[in-house]
Design an enzyme around this catalytic site. Sequence first.
Site, mmCIF file in Angstrom:
data_model
loop_
_atom_site.group_PDB
_atom_site.id
_atom_site.type_symbol
_atom_site.label_atom_id
_atom_site.label_comp_id
_atom_site.label_asym_id
_atom_site.label_seq_id
_atom_site.Cartn_x
_atom_site.Cartn_y
_atom_site.Cartn_z
ATOM 1 N N CYS A 56 -4.420 -0.828 11.441
ATOM 2 C CA CYS A 56 -3.612 -0.440 10.298
ATOM 3 C C CYS A 56 -2.097 -0.580 10.380
ATOM 4 O O CYS A 56 -1.672 0.201 11.345
ATOM 5 C CB CYS A 56 -3.943 1.423 9.624
ATOM 6 S SG CYS A 56 -2.926 1.778 8.387
ATOM 7 N N TYR A 80 -6.504 4.086 11.727
ATOM 8 C CA TYR A 80 -7.623 2.795 12.014
ATOM 9 C C TYR A 80 -6.380 2.139 12.977
ATOM 10 O O TYR A 80 -5.170 1.886 12.759
ATOM 11 C CB TYR A 80 -7.621 1.977 10.880
ATOM 12 C CG TYR A 80 -8.338 2.197 9.745
ATOM 13 C CD1 TYR A 80 -9.412 3.605 9.631
ATOM 14 C CD2 TYR A 80 -8.225 1.810 8.372
ATOM 15 C CE1 TYR A 80 -9.957 4.172 8.620
ATOM 16 C CE2 TYR A 80 -8.950 2.544 7.355
ATOM 17 C CZ TYR A 80 -9.660 3.568 7.257
ATOM 18 O OH TYR A 80 -10.275 4.025 6.461
ATOM 19 N N PHE A 109 0.208 0.671 8.605
ATOM 20 C CA PHE A 109 0.758 1.788 8.383
ATOM 21 C C PHE A 109 0.804 3.006 9.635
ATOM 22 O O PHE A 109 1.693 3.669 9.822
ATOM 23 C CB PHE A 109 0.514 2.727 7.105
ATOM 24 C CG PHE A 109 0.466 1.877 5.960
ATOM 25 C CD1 PHE A 109 1.879 1.424 5.189
ATOM 26 C CD2 PHE A 109 -0.645 1.129 5.404
ATOM 27 C CE1 PHE A 109 1.722 0.498 4.223
ATOM 28 C CE2 PHE A 109 -0.450 0.429 4.210
ATOM 29 C CZ PHE A 109 0.683 -0.044 3.895
ATOM 30 N N CYS A 110 -0.315 2.764 10.075
ATOM 31 C CA CYS A 110 -0.618 3.619 11.369
ATOM 32 C C CYS A 110 0.252 3.237 12.493
ATOM 33 O O CYS A 110 0.927 3.819 13.183
ATOM 34 C CB CYS A 110 -2.186 3.675 11.663
ATOM 35 S SG CYS A 110 -3.316 4.054 10.403
HETATM 36 N N1 LIG Z 1 1.601 4.355 1.583
HETATM 37 C C1 LIG Z 1 0.593 4.654 2.537
HETATM 38 C C2 LIG Z 1 -0.400 3.600 2.686
HETATM 39 C C3 LIG Z 1 -1.642 3.886 3.477
HETATM 40 C C4 LIG Z 1 -2.802 3.124 3.341
HETATM 41 O O1 LIG Z 1 -2.952 2.588 2.169
HETATM 42 N N2 LIG Z 1 -3.734 3.231 4.342
HETATM 43 C C5 LIG Z 1 -5.105 2.407 4.256
HETATM 44 C C6 LIG Z 1 -5.310 1.876 5.484
HETATM 45 S S1 LIG Z 1 -4.248 0.922 6.325
HETATM 46 C C7 LIG Z 1 -6.049 3.175 3.873
HETATM 47 O O2 LIG Z 1 -6.265 4.445 4.557
HETATM 48 N N3 LIG Z 1 -6.831 2.826 2.705
HETATM 49 C C8 LIG Z 1 -7.848 3.536 2.523
HETATM 50 C C9 LIG Z 1 -9.148 3.288 2.752
HETATM 51 O O3 LIG Z 1 -9.392 2.802 3.917
HETATM 52 O O4 LIG Z 1 -10.082 3.511 2.074
HETATM 53 C C10 LIG Z 1 1.222 4.643 3.846
HETATM 54 O O5 LIG Z 1 2.266 4.145 4.215
HETATM 55 O O6 LIG Z 1 0.879 5.482 4.811
#
Ligand SMILES: N[C@@H](CCC(=O)N[C@@H](CS)C(=O)NCC(=O)O)C(=O)O
Length: 338
Positions: free
Chosen positions: A112, A109, A114-115
């Site tokens: 995001c 995203y 993390f991204c």
């Molecule tokens: N610990 C993971 C966390 C990843 C995360 O929580 N990503 C979120 C987006 S910022 C996500 O995909 N959430 C699930 C969703 O959107 O349904 C990391 O560092 O990559």
Amino acid sequence: MRRVGGLVALRRAAEGVATSFKGGATSFKGGDVVGNRLVQATLYSTSNNTFTRHHWFANGNKLVDQPATHTVAGTMLFSVAASAVSDDVHAKEPVQPKLRPNDVVLYQYEACPFCNKVKAFLDYYDIPYKVVEVNPISKKEIKWSDYNKVPILMVDGEQMVDSSEIIDELSKRIGSRVQADNLLDEAGEENKWRGWVDNHLVHVLSPNIYRSTSEALESFDYITSHGNFSFTERIVAKYAGAAAMYFVSKKLKKRHNITDERAALYGAAETWVDALKGRNFLGGSKPNLADLAVFGVLRPIRHLQSGKDMVEHTRIGDWYSQMEGAVGASSRVEAQVA
Ligand SMILES: N[C@@H](CCC(=O)N[C@@H](CS)C(=O)NCC(=O)O)C(=O)O
């Protein structure tokens, strides 16, 4: 999951908002999943430092940036502003061509954090990558994966997940200086501050970007205009999402013991500047993984009101500008994937 359209989407989103409010805004449980997804943005609901949910909505598959352009879609609104870079700031860190992966695809995203951590790393090491913007509602772009979150990084056909693990693994593979140091000193400064980013800094962001109704709308305007949404989803998500997140952010404040969100943001920025101890970067003359992590998660908010306030009211601006210079143009390339 099927993508919803038209009035159905609107209704479901409204139901989702209502459910979110009823059920304690941070839970998002028990309601319509599509509606909930529309209104979930930028959230870490963590308890005991364990991440559970986090959503930042994102950009459509409009990849426009070529290497070395300044209009970097990878950083969208955020890092296009030219920054004054002092002479002693080093530019990108080169990777030996034989160590550089050939085919890298980031499922993400756009907003995001993390991204954006992963992107800051790829940009800094000048590793070309394609981006597939995931629709946060249908997630159809990542249906092939067992992992239900972003970022997912495909590296020469191999799936990598979790931003910190991705960065650790890539660092090892490209033989980066920072990782080599890290291995010798696991409890070192760099790891400590990388942990601080994941366990503290990210939690301060949502309450800030949704602090007031106008800030929530500003954030969702960004999220929806850069995310992979259908026309209807975009409109629904913008208003329903902004309204919901305004309330959700109040819950998040409580959860993370934040009384004044701006004070928390400024405090985090000052804490980071103190950690630099007068150095250009935490890594010294060059950014290390902690610099890249802080920069990565702040980049999506930099030009929102909260980011502007942060730069205006704290000492973080110089470091941030130096990071912009060091990370340089995005290494993102046009995606050929669907
Ligand atoms: N610990 C993971 C966390 C990843 C995360 O929580 N990503 C979120 C987006 S910022 C996500 O995909 N959430 C699930 C969703 O959107 O349904 C990391 O560092 O990559």
